[in-house]
Design a protein around this motif. Structure first.
Motif, mmCIF file in Angstrom:
data_model
loop_
_atom_site.group_PDB
_atom_site.id
_atom_site.type_symbol
_atom_site.label_atom_id
_atom_site.label_comp_id
_atom_site.label_asym_id
_atom_site.label_seq_id
_atom_site.Cartn_x
_atom_site.Cartn_y
_atom_site.Cartn_z
ATOM 1 N N ALA A 79 0.826 -1.210 0.000
ATOM 2 C CA ALA A 79 0.000 0.000 0.000
ATOM 3 C C ALA A 79 0.861 1.261 0.000
ATOM 4 C CB ALA A 79 -0.925 -0.012 1.213
ATOM 5 N N ALA A 83 0.703 4.070 -2.930
ATOM 6 C CA ALA A 83 0.315 5.438 -2.578
ATOM 7 C C ALA A 83 1.302 6.456 -3.148
ATOM 8 C CB ALA A 83 0.221 5.578 -1.061
ATOM 9 N N HIS A 84 2.592 6.156 -3.066
ATOM 10 C CA HIS A 84 3.596 7.095 -3.588
ATOM 11 C C HIS A 84 3.541 7.172 -5.117
ATOM 12 C CE1 HIS A 84 5.828 8.520 -0.094
ATOM 13 N NE2 HIS A 84 5.690 7.320 0.441
ATOM 14 N N LYS A 86 0.860 6.744 -6.949
ATOM 15 C CA LYS A 86 -0.336 7.510 -7.289
ATOM 16 C C LYS A 86 -0.135 9.009 -7.088
ATOM 17 C CE LYS A 86 -3.926 4.000 -6.719
ATOM 18 N NZ LYS A 86 -5.148 3.591 -5.984
ATOM 19 N N ALA A 87 0.837 9.356 -6.228
ATOM 20 C CA ALA A 87 1.158 10.767 -6.023
ATOM 21 C C ALA A 87 2.131 11.285 -7.078
ATOM 22 C CB ALA A 87 1.748 10.967 -4.630
ATOM 23 N N THR A 115 -3.419 -2.597 -9.489
ATOM 24 C CA THR A 115 -3.938 -1.226 -9.482
ATOM 25 C C THR A 115 -3.847 -0.585 -10.860
ATOM 26 O OG1 THR A 115 -1.798 -0.216 -8.943
ATOM 27 C CG2 THR A 115 -3.161 -0.964 -7.102
#
Length: 262
Positions: A79, A83-84, A86-87, A115
């Motif tokens: 996760a 998350a990184h 997606k940023a 994802t």
């Protein structure tokens, strides 16, 4: 269609094998990947000199694990990486050895691909190959061994696993994460029919400063691990090719064995 204004369009994961420890064994592709990194998510045994290849501004996140404690469960690491990305970050997931040899690299690739995010893999020199080569221990040899197998020694239900045929005449067995369960491993292999005097090598901290390369026989494996206070990271090699290595003999004499039992 992704654009440069779309963070996800820029972000990606590069899963990188850092090799067995010596920073000089990094591949050119691994160094190139590190130089691109915005975020480096790394294991605990990575040499600081390896991390120095990443830009000074890159965020460095340790997800170091020990036998008794995990800083983050695997799902949380997955996760974190996602998350990184997606940023909009280029995330280098840095693992010791090769990420697809007992490195859970396959799980992390699956998590990222699920994802829909981009991921690539940069292979590394595995611990078995790098450490054995440093010890002048050929895992295969025309006159001694035509097959080599890799197993994890730190696992549940060790005695129930089927290792038959993995070691013996003309075969080499390499055991990762086997220090803590060394005595049980030796007992298991002998119960499966391997000779007690089959040569065994233990390579501790291979390719790193202070490395040790010790040799004994299968029946003495547990005793040697205890006498020599072997600690991880270490690999165990079982097979006749061990006789070709430059490891130091550490077979206990009868008097040493008696003192150990006293």
């Amino acid at each position: 269609m992704a654009t440069l204004l779309d963070p996800i369009g820029r972000g990606k994961v590069i899963l990188v094998g850092a090799g067995p420890g010596d920073p000089g064994l990094l591949t050119i592709r691994a160094v190139d990947a590190l130089r691109q990194a915005d975020v480096v998510v790394h294991d605990g045994l990575i040499d600081p000199a390896v991390l120095d290849h990443a830009p000074a501004a890159a965020q460095r996140i340790s997800v170091a694990k020990t036998r008794a404690r995990h800083t983050l469960p695997q799902e949380a690491i997955n996760a974190l990486i996602v998350a990184h990305v997606k940023a909009g970050s280029i995330v280098v997931r840095l693992k010791g050895g090769d990420p697809f040899v007992f490195g859970r690299g396959g799980e992390e690739v699956e998590a990222v691909r699920a994802t829909g995010l981009p991921v690539e893999v940069v292979p590394g020199v595995s611990a078995a190959l790098g450490c054995a080569a440093e010890a002048m221990l050929p895992l295969t040899h025309r006159d001694w061994s035509s097959a080599v197998s890799f197993v994890a020694g730190q696992c549940k239900g060790l005695s129930e696993q089927d290792w038959s045929g993995l070691a013996g005449k003309g075969r080499t067995l390499v055991i990762y994460m086997g220090v803590a369960s060394g005595p049980a491993i030796a007992d298991k292999l002998m119960m499966d029919g391997l000779a007690p005097d089959l040569p065994v090598a233990v390579i501790e901290r291979g390719t790193l400063p202070g490395s040790r390369r010790l040799r004994t026989v299968l029946a003495d494996l547990g005793g040697m691990l205890q006498r020599e206070r072997i600690v991880s990271p270490a690999i165990i090699v079982v097979g006749e090719v061990v006789l070709l290595s430059d490891a130091e003999d550490r077979l206990a004499t009868l008097s040493q064995q008696a003192e150990a039992l006293a």
